[in-house]
Design a protein around this motif. Sequence first.
Motif, short mmCIF file in Angstrom:
data_model
loop_
_atom_site.label_atom_id
_atom_site.label_comp_id
_atom_site.label_asym_id
_atom_site.label_seq_id
_atom_site.Cartn_x
_atom_site.Cartn_y
_atom_site.Cartn_z
N ALA A 72 -9.01 -2.55 5.54
CA ALA A 72 -10.09 -1.57 5.61
C ALA A 72 -9.49 -0.18 5.43
CB ALA A 72 -10.81 -1.66 6.95
N GLU A 73 -10.00 0.55 4.45
CA GLU A 73 -9.56 1.93 4.27
C GLU A 73 -9.98 2.75 5.49
OE1 GLU A 73 -10.31 5.72 1.22
OE2 GLU A 73 -11.59 3.93 1.17
N ALA A 108 -13.72 1.65 1.97
CA ALA A 108 -13.65 0.35 1.29
C ALA A 108 -13.04 -0.68 2.22
CB ALA A 108 -12.82 0.49 0.02
N ASP A 109 -13.64 -1.87 2.23
CA ASP A 109 -13.22 -2.91 3.16
C ASP A 109 -13.41 -4.26 2.48
OD1 ASP A 109 -12.78 -4.70 5.22
OD2 ASP A 109 -13.97 -3.59 6.68
N ASP A 110 -12.28 -4.99 2.27
CA ASP A 110 -12.37 -6.30 1.60
C ASP A 110 -12.30 -7.45 2.59
OD1 ASP A 110 -9.71 -6.40 2.34
OD2 ASP A 110 -8.91 -6.43 0.31
N GLY A 111 -12.42 -7.15 3.89
CA GLY A 111 -12.36 -8.19 4.90
C GLY A 111 -10.96 -8.43 5.42
N ARG A 112 -9.96 -7.96 4.71
CA ARG A 112 -8.57 -8.04 5.16
C ARG A 112 -8.04 -6.64 5.45
NH1 ARG A 112 -3.09 -8.72 1.86
NH2 ARG A 112 -4.27 -7.32 0.52
N THR A 128 -14.47 3.51 8.62
CA THR A 128 -13.91 2.84 7.45
C THR A 128 -14.64 3.20 6.16
OG1 THR A 128 -15.30 0.88 7.75
CG2 THR A 128 -13.16 0.90 8.87
N THR A 143 0.80 -1.23 0.00
CA THR A 143 0.00 0.00 0.00
C THR A 143 0.83 1.28 0.00
OG1 THR A 143 -0.13 0.11 2.42
CG2 THR A 143 -1.81 -1.20 1.28
N HIS A 191 -4.57 2.34 6.07
CA HIS A 191 -5.39 1.14 6.13
C HIS A 191 -5.30 0.47 7.49
CE1 HIS A 191 -4.79 1.59 1.75
NE2 HIS A 191 -5.95 0.98 1.65
#
Length: 290
Positions: free
Chosen positions: A185-186, A179-183, A177, A154, A246
């Motif tokens: 998180a912005e 955007a968050d992909d589960g790993r 937060t 990042t 993040h």
Amino acid sequence: MAGKIRKAVFPVAGLGTRFLPATKAIPKEMLPIVDKPLIQYALEEARSAGIEDFIFVTSRGKSAMEDHFDTAYELEDVLEKKGKTKELEELMSWLPEEGRVVYTRQSRPLGLGHAVWCAREFIGDEPFAVLLPDELVLSEPSCTAQMADIFEETGGNVIGVVEVPREQTSRYGVLETGADDGRLAEVTGLVEKPKPEEAPSTLAVMGRYILLPQVFEHLSRKERGAGNEIQLTDAMAKMIGHLPFHGFRFKGVRHDCGNKLGFLEANIAFALEREDMRQSVIEMLKRYGA
């Protein structure tokens, strides 16, 4: 700005009042988990991430920690004369390279942000890690090694986060937060110790950080926050929107050794990971009805 993280800061100036009277004469960071003090776990974790320089922010009464990371000539001589080569190798294998450990004083207890600011001259303009020894993570690879990989991905601030019950958000810095992909998180906002009904999420900051040096610009203003202290969370919040930021859900089990129950659980968990102790610990727990 992505690249290798070479330096780590260990804020270890606290008094450890939760563990009195044990910490009256011994720094809380020297309390053992099985047979190693908390601070050694933290340094070994940092080193496993490729970190080379270790900055300890200390206070009065922390000399035992400095001695722990120094050469013990008399002890080494005794072990060598008695032919205890295994013990001698174990004693010396984790010692940092000479000139790689420095100590600086936080002369007043003004908060975590102030402690990190005290290390500014040793960090310079490099990204760096911060590890709180009270937070012990059982994982492979280590939590800091995982975070160093995320930093390379990042190129910005990375903070270790855990999900906590909403009623406990008032104990932590809490993420707002995007955007968050589960790993990953912005991070769009940070709130220090919010009331449960005001917490923007249940993602809490735990004691692992990789920070860009711009954080010192904000810490240098010495603005007071929660508890009338200089909060690291507040300084980090000022970088949101200007630099990548993040929260990272690391793989591993986090143990809060800042309280007695968490400390006891960590001792059991780490003992169970050792082949030379696992079966004996299981049998011991059975005797207590576990």
